[in-house]
Design a protein around this motif. Structure first.
Motif, short mmCIF file in Angstrom:
data_model
loop_
_atom_site.label_atom_id
_atom_site.label_comp_id
_atom_site.label_asym_id
_atom_site.label_seq_id
_atom_site.Cartn_x
_atom_site.Cartn_y
_atom_site.Cartn_z
N PHE A 180 0.89 -1.49 -0.09
CA PHE A 180 0.36 -0.11 -0.11
C PHE A 180 0.30 0.92 -0.40
O PHE A 180 0.55 2.51 0.36
N GLN A 181 2.47 1.52 -0.42
CA GLN A 181 2.71 2.64 -0.10
C GLN A 181 2.44 3.20 -1.79
O GLN A 181 2.05 2.64 -2.62
N PRO A 182 2.84 4.35 -1.29
CA PRO A 182 2.87 5.90 -2.35
C PRO A 182 3.52 4.68 -3.94
O PRO A 182 4.26 4.26 -3.29
N ASN A 183 2.47 5.11 -4.80
CA ASN A 183 3.32 5.02 -6.02
C ASN A 183 4.41 4.85 -6.62
O ASN A 183 5.65 4.28 -6.92
N ASP A 184 5.11 5.99 -6.51
CA ASP A 184 6.13 6.67 -6.53
C ASP A 184 7.40 5.98 -5.69
O ASP A 184 8.38 5.23 -5.67
N ALA A 185 7.38 5.14 -4.72
CA ALA A 185 7.56 4.12 -4.02
C ALA A 185 8.26 3.07 -4.58
O ALA A 185 9.34 2.10 -4.39
N TYR A 186 7.35 2.33 -5.71
CA TYR A 186 7.66 1.21 -6.34
C TYR A 186 8.46 1.39 -7.75
O TYR A 186 9.11 0.50 -8.27
N VAL A 187 8.07 2.53 -7.89
CA VAL A 187 9.01 3.16 -8.86
C VAL A 187 10.25 3.07 -8.50
O VAL A 187 11.85 2.69 -9.22
N ASP A 188 11.13 3.50 -7.39
CA ASP A 188 12.19 3.57 -6.51
C ASP A 188 13.05 2.04 -6.57
O ASP A 188 14.42 2.08 -6.97
N MET A 189 11.50 1.47 -6.43
CA MET A 189 12.28 -0.30 -6.08
C MET A 189 12.11 -0.68 -7.86
O MET A 189 12.59 -1.95 -7.97
N ALA A 190 12.02 0.03 -8.65
CA ALA A 190 11.69 -0.88 -10.00
C ALA A 190 10.82 -2.34 -9.52
O ALA A 190 10.99 -2.64 -10.31
N LYS A 191 10.44 -1.73 -9.08
CA LYS A 191 8.33 -2.61 -9.49
C LYS A 191 7.40 -2.26 -10.22
O LYS A 191 7.53 -1.08 -9.73
N SER A 192 7.03 -3.02 -11.06
CA SER A 192 5.59 -2.33 -11.05
C SER A 192 4.23 -2.07 -10.75
O SER A 192 4.02 -3.18 -9.68
#
Length: 290
Positions: A180-192
């Motif tokens: 449930f993290q903010p979307n930009d957190a997954y961009v930083d983790m290179a996850k879609s």
């Protein structure tokens, strides 16, 4: 965007907003660093903390209400599927199948896939399959409602626990925060986002797919699984012998393998053990009908 994706998007927006709100107190305190220790500092910070708390309550209520609307829509979709009447073609097909002396797993699978969006038709197909020593596996409507209940419980736990401070989350909410993290957190983790959504469903719901919570009109047909069932090894052998009558050598062996592929996995083991012991060894098989 399906209802599940809408739900995940909304809860992440909450995570982002509630984190920003929580950090506001620290941000405002840094702006007033030189005032620290004064009466004015204490007064202004008290007002800021009060506003942060008011905003937290507002964000919580808005997210709760928005997510409840999505959950209600999911329940309405499942109810629409459960109560959906079979089409004339479905009824005709079921009547014809019910009149046949024998049906194959392939036939039931083909008709089952055509009827996957209509639980009532599938229930009739399951009864026909049962009469022919077969079981049709589909997602039970009760399981669909259960999935929504699980979603609702987890969302409530997360919203109530997360105020923007990750370090003080409950154990349940901390586990949910990874999804449930903010979307930009997954961009930083290179996850879609799709991969994170898929992981949430796999690890939290654990069965079916989000598509089962969509409306009947937009529902993506699931693949219906059909398996042969017998009371014991003798029943399996009787069926094999009947189906391979007048067959020899490779032709018979291919037919046996085809039959076993349409059975639960342990049937193959039971069959080989039976053959290896000359019919004396009769290991247990899965006999449960669905």
């Amino acid at each position: 965007m399906n209802e599940f994706a809408k739900m995940m998007r909304r809860v992440r927006l909450y995570s982002s907003a509630i984190k920003e709100n929580y950090n506001r107190e620290e941000t405002e305190a840094k702006k007033r660093e030189k005032m620290k220790g004064s009466a004015q500092y204490d007064e202004e910070m008290a007002t800021i903390r009060e506003n942060v708390e008011k905003n937290r309550v507002r964000l919580f209520k808005e997210a709760r209400d928005d997510l409840q609307k999505i959950l209600d829509e999911m329940r309405a979709n499942v109810e629409a599927r459960v109560t959906k009447a079979p089409s004339t073609d479905m009824v005709n097909a079921l009547n014809l199948l019910g009149m046949l002396d024998s049906v194959s797993p392939g036939q039931l699978r083909a008709f089952g896939n055509q009827m996957a969006s209509c639980p009532l038709a599938l229930e009739v197909l399951q009864q026909i399959a049962h009469r022919h020593n077969m079981a049709v596996y589909v997602t039970d409507p009760d399981e669909m409602f259960h999935a929504i209940d699980v979603l609702e419980g987890n969302l409530a736990s997360y919203l109530q626990s997360y105020n923007g401070d990750v370090d003080h989350l409950s154990a349940v909410a901390k586990n949910l925060y990874q999804y449930f993290q903010p979307n930009d957190a997954y961009v930083d983790m290179a996850k879609s986002i799709d991969s994170v959504n898929d992981a949430f469903w796999k690890n939290i719901i654990c069965f079916g797919s989000p598509d089962m919570l969509e409306s009947p009109d937009s529902y993506k047909t699931e693949t219906v699984e059909v398996k042969l069932f017998f009371e014991d090894v003798d029943g399996l052998m009787k069926y094999i012998n009947k189906q391979t009558e007048n067959m020899e050598g490779a032709e018979r062996e291919d037919k046996v393998m085809e039959i076993l592929r349409n059975c639960p996995n342990d049937y193959g083991t039971a069959y080989r053990y039976y053959i290896a012991t000359g019919g004396k060894g009769k290991s247990l098989m899965n006999r449960q009908y669905s």
